[in-house]
Write a protein that holds these residues in place. Sequence first.
Motif, PDB file in Angstrom:
ATOM      1  N   VAL A 190     -25.504 -10.887   6.824  1.00  0.00           N
ATOM      2  CA  VAL A 190     -25.490 -12.344   6.739  1.00  0.00           C
ATOM      3  C   VAL A 190     -26.895 -12.933   6.700  1.00  0.00           C
ATOM      4  CG1 VAL A 190     -23.247 -12.485   7.887  1.00  0.00           C
ATOM      5  CG2 VAL A 190     -25.343 -12.627   9.255  1.00  0.00           C
ATOM      6  N   VAL A 219     -20.620 -18.536  12.292  1.00  0.00           N
ATOM      7  CA  VAL A 219     -19.888 -17.507  11.533  1.00  0.00           C
ATOM      8  C   VAL A 219     -18.474 -17.371  12.075  1.00  0.00           C
ATOM      9  CG1 VAL A 219     -19.742 -15.036  11.089  1.00  0.00           C
ATOM     10  CG2 VAL A 219     -21.915 -16.222  10.778  1.00  0.00           C
ATOM     11  N   LEU A 278     -16.599  -8.580  11.813  1.00  0.00           N
ATOM     12  CA  LEU A 278     -16.302  -9.905  12.363  1.00  0.00           C
ATOM     13  C   LEU A 278     -15.385  -9.797  13.585  1.00  0.00           C
ATOM     14  CD1 LEU A 278     -15.774 -11.929   9.069  1.00  0.00           C
ATOM     15  CD2 LEU A 278     -17.711 -12.125  10.647  1.00  0.00           C
ATOM     16  N   TRP A 338     -18.596 -10.001   3.162  1.00  0.00           N
ATOM     17  CA  TRP A 338     -18.056 -10.070   4.514  1.00  0.00           C
ATOM     18  C   TRP A 338     -17.239  -8.832   4.857  1.00  0.00           C
ATOM     19  CZ3 TRP A 338     -20.025 -13.711   7.469  1.00  0.00           C
ATOM     20  CH2 TRP A 338     -20.529 -14.870   6.861  1.00  0.00           C
TER      21      TRP A 338
END
Length: 314
Positions: free
Chosen positions: A46, A67, A9, A4
Amino acid sequence: MVDWDIRKLQILRTLRERGTVTATAEALRMTPSAVSQQLTNLAKQVGVPLLEAHGRRVRLTDAARLVLRHAEAVFEQLERADAELAAYVHGEVGEVRVAAFSTAVPALVVPAVRALRSTAPGVAVRVREAEAGEAYDLLAAGEVDLALSLAAQAPTVGDARFTRVPLLADPLDVALPKEHDLATPEGPEGPEGPEGPEGQRQRLRLADLAGEDWIFGGSGPWSDITRGACEAAGFSPRQGHSAAGWTAILAMVEAGMGVALVPRMAAVGRSGVAMREVTEPRPVRHVVAAVRRGGEDSPAVGRVLDVLRSVAAT
C-alpha cells in the motif's frame, strides 16, 4: 493501483481486535514472525506505514485505520457472497429458464412456481411458452435451462445432448357437447354400469364415437395422437373441423360441432363441455422434462425438477 490481499487485510483487522502480534498469531494459528512478515509486506504494497512502535508493543497508524475502514465494506460483501454461495449450493437461489408447451404452463409450471415461492423464494423461474418440439431447440441453443415437452416429440433417450426426466402420463378424455347422448356416464346397463356397484359407472369407448365429427389439427403431433388412438379403437376418425388450440377446439365442442380427444391437463376448469373418461386401453400422452446433459447437477435446476415431479405426482 494497489494489489489488495484479503488475507493480509484479515491479519491487520485481527491485530486491531486482539491488540498484540502474539494474540493475533494465536487467533489465526500463525507464528508471530509470520504475522509480522505479512503486515510488513502489506505496508509495502500500500506504500504507507501501517504499524508504529508504542512502548514494547505496536499500534495501528491512521493510515492502517483508513485501510481497514474501506476493508470492512469488502469483508461485509464477502460475507454476503459466502451466504449466497451456500444458498446456491443447496438450490435455494438461482434463476432457471423454463420452456413449456401451452397446457403444461397452467397445469405444471405455475403450481411449481407457487410452491417454490414458499420453499425456495430465492429461485426465480423464467417461463417461456413454446411448442413441444421448439422447446428442445431452445434448450439445445442454451436459451432455456429446462424444457417440458411430450415424449412423442422429444429426442430419443440415446440423444447425448439431453437428460430426460419422465413427469407424468396425462390421460386423454373425450370432450362432448353437454347435450350429447353420451355426455353423462350412464350407459345402457344403468347408472352402476358393468363394473359393479358402489356408484362405479360405465366408461365410454372410443368406438362408441366412430360416427361422430372429430375436431383436431390437420397435421402435427395432436393429429397423430388422435388418429392413432381412434385407429387403435378400430376406426378412422372423420375430421369435421381443424383446430390446433384447445380454446378453439373446446369452443367448437361446446357449440355442438363435434367431439375431441383432449388431454386432462387442457380441460381443467372447462365447464362448457362434458368430459368423459375413456375405457381401456386408455389413451395417454407422456409428459417429460429435459435438461442439457449435466444440467441436472445445477442445484437450482434440480430444485425446480423436484418440485415439478411433486406437482406431477398430485
